[in-house]
Design a protein around this motif. Structure first.
Motif, PDB file in Angstrom:
ATOM      1  N   ILE A 140       0.844  -1.204   0.000  1.00  0.00           N
ATOM      2  CA  ILE A 140       0.000   0.000   0.000  1.00  0.00           C
ATOM      3  C   ILE A 140       0.878   1.253   0.000  1.00  0.00           C
ATOM      4  CG2 ILE A 140      -1.646   1.326   1.380  1.00  0.00           C
ATOM      5  CD1 ILE A 140      -2.728  -1.460   2.341  1.00  0.00           C
ATOM      6  N   GLY A 141       1.946   1.223   0.799  1.00  0.00           N
ATOM      7  CA  GLY A 141       2.847   2.376   0.845  1.00  0.00           C
ATOM      8  C   GLY A 141       3.569   2.590  -0.478  1.00  0.00           C
ATOM      9  N   ARG A 142       4.047   1.499  -1.089  1.00  0.00           N
ATOM     10  CA  ARG A 142       4.759   1.624  -2.369  1.00  0.00           C
ATOM     11  C   ARG A 142       3.834   2.144  -3.468  1.00  0.00           C
ATOM     12  NH1 ARG A 142       7.391  -3.335  -0.844  1.00  0.00           N
ATOM     13  NH2 ARG A 142       5.971  -4.545  -2.180  1.00  0.00           N
ATOM     14  N   ALA A 143       2.557   1.854  -3.373  1.00  0.00           N
ATOM     15  CA  ALA A 143       1.594   2.353  -4.367  1.00  0.00           C
ATOM     16  C   ALA A 143       1.202   3.799  -4.095  1.00  0.00           C
ATOM     17  CB  ALA A 143       0.339   1.469  -4.372  1.00  0.00           C
ATOM     18  N   ASN A 144       1.783   4.384  -3.058  1.00  0.00           N
ATOM     19  CA  ASN A 144       1.484   5.771  -2.677  1.00  0.00           C
ATOM     20  C   ASN A 144       0.019   5.942  -2.354  1.00  0.00           C
ATOM     21  OD1 ASN A 144       2.223   8.420  -2.098  1.00  0.00           O
ATOM     22  ND2 ASN A 144       1.711   9.125  -4.170  1.00  0.00           N
ATOM     23  N   TYR A 145      -0.534   4.926  -1.694  1.00  0.00           N
ATOM     24  CA  TYR A 145      -1.916   4.977  -1.244  1.00  0.00           C
ATOM     25  C   TYR A 145      -1.926   5.098   0.275  1.00  0.00           C
ATOM     26  CZ  TYR A 145      -5.547   4.225  -4.791  1.00  0.00           C
ATOM     27  OH  TYR A 145      -6.481   4.390  -5.791  1.00  0.00           O
ATOM     28  N   GLY A 146      -3.038   5.511   0.787  1.00  0.00           N
ATOM     29  CA  GLY A 146      -3.233   5.553   2.230  1.00  0.00           C
ATOM     30  C   GLY A 146      -4.712   5.509   2.517  1.00  0.00           C
TER      31      GLY A 146
END
Length: 433
Positions: free
Chosen positions: A329-335
């Protein structure tokens, strides 16, 4: 103005017709395909029938019976959990299991076999349903219980509303000396501390759950706030119920959830508490239903809507798999504003395809950003499959058919109980495509 018959996540946003039922039907349409729908609090497409009709029970809100001595309550399928609390809580009875919204109907809670913060001791909603009535399009009517028409009971609990039309439900409520909650909010530093807190709390605390700062990384990965609590003692004063103060009156043209607002929210929310542990006695409402205090909060995601991703991972793989999910999730720049962790217990559900099972569940909300969102979900699905976990149909709008059959080996057996004139967009996607 009548609200549209769309799901809570507002994705997929599809046209469908709806009919509001005001009285328990004596017969159902036999010449068209339809889907029963409650208050449309499911996030994805399990409460939708694209191109078809839904029969809404949201105005079927009458109580049939309530025994204040035993806590046995019988009501129509469209009665909400809030309706039950309004009637039963002043008389010392409480919901045995409740999800994170009190605006779900009892029919919806049964059809999705919802769970709550006390799953590790109480199991699912279906564990406390004593009877219900199921009406089929062939005109047959069955009263189902664990001992009467039990095969229909097991198929309908968590059966996604496709076995027939649930007209009424009987539930065994829980006696409480005080509905207020003695709560502890513990600020923890990483995922390892979450599991330590969860294990240390499961024996002595009826309710446990954690909010996760999903933007944290490195040795702070998985940090958050761990909440645990029990019903207050009878002699303790009951705090006043907070007023309903906020609402989202309009649909913003774009999602208000973006990288800047998420970063600010997560930092502020994690640091809202300076002390490591905060103790308070709180009204049950903000403890169980914090988001219900913002009416129509789903509108903040704008016209494209949002999806919730909720999975459960077996305990032996929980730490590694949830670490990997948060990394991806972090690598996809999502939160996500909402990122919830909870350890399920061993209490088995009676349902054939119930979602809760022993392990750790992670739930996050994501604004819909087209293929980018679905590509992230596919990456997360890989982790869940490899770890032997499962996704939650009530929250889903992307699960692949082969994964559904893998997660829910009872699906083929459930299909034998399906009403031929009832289906949903979800069921067609995972079982009929």
């Amino acid at each position: 103005m009548t609200k549209p018959y769309i799901s809570w996540g507002r994705y997929p946003y599809r046209e469908q017709k709806g009919v509001d039922l005001h009285w328990r039907p004596t017969s159902l349409p036999s010449d068209e395909v339809f889907l029963p729908q409650g208050n449309a609090r499911s996030y994805g497409d399990s409460c939708m029938l694209e191109g078809g009709n839904v029969l809404s029970t949201r105005f079927m809100r009458r109580f049939i019976g309530f025994d204040p001595d035993t806590g046995l309550i019988q009501c129509e399928a469209g009665v909400t959990l809030a309706d039950i609390l309004n009637v039963a809580e002043p008389q010392g009875w409480f919901l045995p299991v409740t999800p994170g919204t009190k605006f779900a109907t009892v029919g919806g809670a049964l059809a999705n076999d919802v769970h709550g913060k006390n799953h590790h001791v109480a199991g699912t909603f279906g564990c406390h349903v004593t009877r219900f009535e199921l009406l089929r399009t062939d005109g047959s009517v069955r009263v189902c219980s664990p001992s009467e028409n039990s095969e229909w009971f097991n198929a309908t609990v968590g059966g996604l509303g496709i076995t027939g039309f649930i007209t009424w439900v009987e539930i065994q409520l829980k006696k409480v000396g005080n509905s207020a909650i003695n709560a502890e909010n513990i600020k923890y530093r990483n995922l390892s501390e979450f599991f330590e807190l969860s294990q240390a709390s499961e024996q002595d605390y009826e309710y446990t759950v954690a909010w996760v700062d999903c933007l944290a990384s490195g040795d702070k990965l998985g940090r958050g706030h761990f909440s645990r609590g029990n019903h207050a003692r009878p002699v303790q004063p009951r705090p006043s119920k907070p007023a309903m103060a906020l609402s989202m009156p309009i649909d913003p043209p774009v999602s208000l959830v973006n990288s800047a607002s998420l970063k600010a929210f997560n930092w502020l929310y994690y640091n809202r508490q300076i002390e490591p542990v905060r103790y308070q006695t709180t009204h049950y409402d903000p403890f169980f239903y914090p988001l219900d205090h913002i009416h129509d909060w789903n509108r903040m995601y704008g016209p494209k809507g949002f999806l919730q991703y909720q999975c459960v991972i077996p305990m032996e793989h929980s730490h590694l798999a949830i670490t990997e999910l948060l990394h991806r999730i972090g690598r996809a720049n999502y939160g996500s504003f909402l990122a919830v962790l909870k350890v399920f217990g061993e209490v088995a559900s009676p349902g054939l395809i119930s979602f809760p099972r022993p392990g750790t569940t992670l739930a996050l909300d994501f604004p819909y950003r087209g293929n980018k969102t679905m590509q992230l979900f596919d990456q997360l699905d890989e982790v869940v499959v490899q770890a032997g976990g499962a996704l939650y149909p009530a929250k889903d709008a992307n699960m692949k058919a082969e994964h559904f059959r893998l997660f829910y080996p009872g699906a083929n057996q459930l299909a034998k109980f399906k009403d031929p004139n009832i289906t949903s967009s979800f069921w067609k996607r995972v079982m009929e495509a």
